[in-house]
Design an enzyme around this catalytic site. Structure first.
Site, short mmCIF file in Angstrom:
data_model
loop_
_atom_site.label_atom_id
_atom_site.label_comp_id
_atom_site.label_asym_id
_atom_site.label_seq_id
_atom_site.Cartn_x
_atom_site.Cartn_y
_atom_site.Cartn_z
N ARG A 1 150.61 72.04 -10.99
CA ARG A 1 150.30 70.85 -11.54
C ARG A 1 150.20 71.05 -13.16
NH1 ARG A 1 145.28 67.78 -12.35
NH2 ARG A 1 145.98 65.64 -13.15
N HIS B 1 147.51 63.78 -20.47
CA HIS B 1 146.29 64.58 -20.17
C HIS B 1 145.65 64.69 -21.52
CE1 HIS B 1 144.18 67.23 -17.36
NE2 HIS B 1 143.28 67.22 -18.32
N GLU C 1 142.66 61.11 -15.34
CA GLU C 1 141.26 60.90 -15.83
C GLU C 1 141.22 59.87 -16.92
OE1 GLU C 1 139.07 64.81 -14.14
OE2 GLU C 1 139.03 64.42 -16.26
N ASN D 1 140.18 63.85 -8.67
CA ASN D 1 139.60 65.06 -8.94
C ASN D 1 137.94 64.82 -8.79
OD1 ASN D 1 141.88 65.49 -10.19
ND2 ASN D 1 141.48 65.16 -12.43
N TYR E 1 134.21 66.85 -9.09
CA TYR E 1 133.52 68.20 -9.47
C TYR E 1 132.11 68.25 -8.84
CZ TYR E 1 137.32 69.56 -12.53
OH TYR E 1 138.53 70.04 -12.87
N GLU F 1 142.31 68.01 -8.73
CA GLU F 1 141.15 68.92 -9.60
C GLU F 1 140.09 69.14 -8.67
OE1 GLU F 1 140.38 68.45 -13.67
OE2 GLU F 1 142.22 67.63 -14.23
#
Length: 475
Positions: free
Chosen positions: A79, A122, A167, A302, A304, A382
């Protein structure tokens, strides 16, 4: 390796992800002009150490070797993002040299049996477009679609998987309200307008690309979290979790899947900044939500870390989101934050200060699938961790913590699949160490180490473990 490994289904995609500004370098070569990150990174105090992405990982010149490294790792897919400032410099005419780079990259990937997974945006908006209003201007959504079609003109016969935005929470609220990311504005109104026009550009682009080729797989990538109250019986804690879930998750999930912004968060924002909400309402035209909610073929998630929230100050509290922009950390990325307190729960933390919570990924995927996506396939686009690498005298990197993080989150993805969620791929962030936005080069997320002085790449222990997982197709 687990004593009882669990297998992924055939066809599950293992990949890694990067972004153009973070790795390409060649900032002003072959017709590329300044993006907002080129400008922002040069502002005093905006980026740790005053680092810029001018060289980064020099991927623009080293992509053949980087693709060979991907093949060595066994990646099914890669990606990457396309630089708007390279393809249509200053938001103007198409730059053929810029497009030719991505043609060469995609051809190199295909020749190595790696599926190209393209992200159109991005965060590297051409500075000239920002000077005309950036994402606060409706015209930027129109220009985004024009840019996307230019990329499709060049790569439509080579690329099947297209992501519009990465995002949008970051490229609106972190960028236009908190001032932590480029272009560094600090306005609630600007953040709301930017979020709306980003989503509008997404929807219009999905429509335009699908109109050209119905066989494309089209999606968007959202950064999402699990917002939990410290005590589900305490109304203030529940309300704090509601507000973070609303501002972080639902502000984007609701318009994409339900065709409207969450009413409770609109009310919260109206109480904080009524003029900003009026500006958003004036900017929203008939048909906008119909475009934004155009059906998707994929949703990228995504993840985290999660967050534990309270309505009252508690010992050990902190705000994990404020660490991302060290110099500007006192500016909240949330338009409505008063009375929200982050609480530590004693979990291990990454080098970013983020808690390691793999089971949160499982719960997030289950929640998104059940409450929003429905039949739309999910991809973990991600997931990764920054740690300080310990490099041996021989150059090896035994990054035990990152290796454990990777293994645990791949397993958490499989946990969600075993609970019935249609998750079809996992992309580790990031393929290699790179320019980490407001942190410059101080934080390393890669499964491949980059020596920024020599540009030497070294596969870390985590990269070797990922290669083993991919080869075994089990964890």
């Amino acid at each position: 390796m687990s004593e009882n490994p669990r297998a992924f289904a055939p066809g599950f995609l293992f990949g890694a992800a990067t972004a153009a500004y973070q790795i390409e370098g060649a900032a002003f070569e072959d017709g590329r002009t300044a993006s907002i990150w080129d400008t922002f990174s040069r502002e005093p105090g905006a980026v740790l150490h005053g680092d810029t992405g001018d060289v980064a990982c020099d991927h623009y010149h080293r992509y053949p070797a980087d693709v060979a490294m991907m093949r060595e790792l066994g990646l099914d897919t890669y990606r990457f993002s396309v630089s708007w400032a390279r393809v249509r410099p200053d938001g103007g005419a198409v730059n053929q040299k810029g497009l030719d780079f991505y043609k060469r990259l995609v051809d190199e990937l295909r020749e190595n049996d790696i599926l190209p997974w393209l992200t159109l945006y991005h965060w590297d908006l051409p500075q000239a477009i920002e000077d005309r209003g950036g994402w606060t201007a409706r015209s930027t959504a129109e220009q985004f679609t024009e840019y996307a079609l230019s990329v499709h003109d060049a790569l439509g016969d080579r690329v099947q998987n297209w992501t519009t935005l990465n995002e949008p929470w970051c490229s609106s609220f972190l960028s236009y309200t908190a001032g932590i990311h480029a272009p560094g504005r600090t306005s609630v109104e600007d953040g709301l307008l930017a979020a709306h026009h980003l989503l509008l550009g997404h929807g219009q682009t999905v429509r335009a690309l699908r109109g050209r080729d119905a066989s494309l797989d089209l999606g968007i990538t959202l950064n999402l979290t699990v917002a939990e109250p410290v005590d589900a019986e305490v109304p203030a804690d529940v309300d704090a979790a509601r507000r973070i879930d609303g501002q972080f998750n639902r502000w984007f999930l609701d318009p994409i899947f339900r065709g409207s912004y969450p009413a409770d968060i609109v009310a919260d924002l109206r109480a904080v900044d009524p003029d900003a909400v009026v500006a958003l309402e004036r900017a929203t035209r008939p048909g906008d939500f119909e475009a934004i909610s155009t059906p998707l073929d994929a949703l990228g998630v995504n993840y985290y870390h999660g967050e534990l929230l309270s309505g009252h100050p508690r010992p050990g509290g902190g705000d994990p989101h404020q660490t991302a922009g060290q110099q500007r950390a006192t500016r909240s990325p949330f338009p409505s934050k008063e009375g929200i307190h982050w609480v530590e729960r004693g979990l291990p933390r990454t080098g970013m200060g983020w808690e390691v919570q793999p089971e949160g990924l499982t719960r997030l995927l289950v929640h998104v699938a059940n409450d929003y996506a429905g039949d739309v396939p999910l991809y973990v686009t991600e997931n990764g961790a920054a740690y300080d690498d310990d490099v041996s005298a021989g150059g090896e990197v035994a990054d035990v913590e990152r290796t454990e993080f990777l293994r645990a989150h791949v397993a958490a993805t499989l946990d969600a699949i075993e609970q019935g969620v249609d998750v079809r791929g996992y992309f580790y962030w990031s393929l290699m160490d790179n320019y980490e936005w407001a942190w410059g080069y101080a934080k390393r997320f890669g499964i491949v180490r980059v020596d920024y002085e020599t540009q030497q790449r070294t596969i870390k222990q985590s990269g070797a473990e990922y290669a083993r997982i991919i080869a075994a197709r089990s964890v």
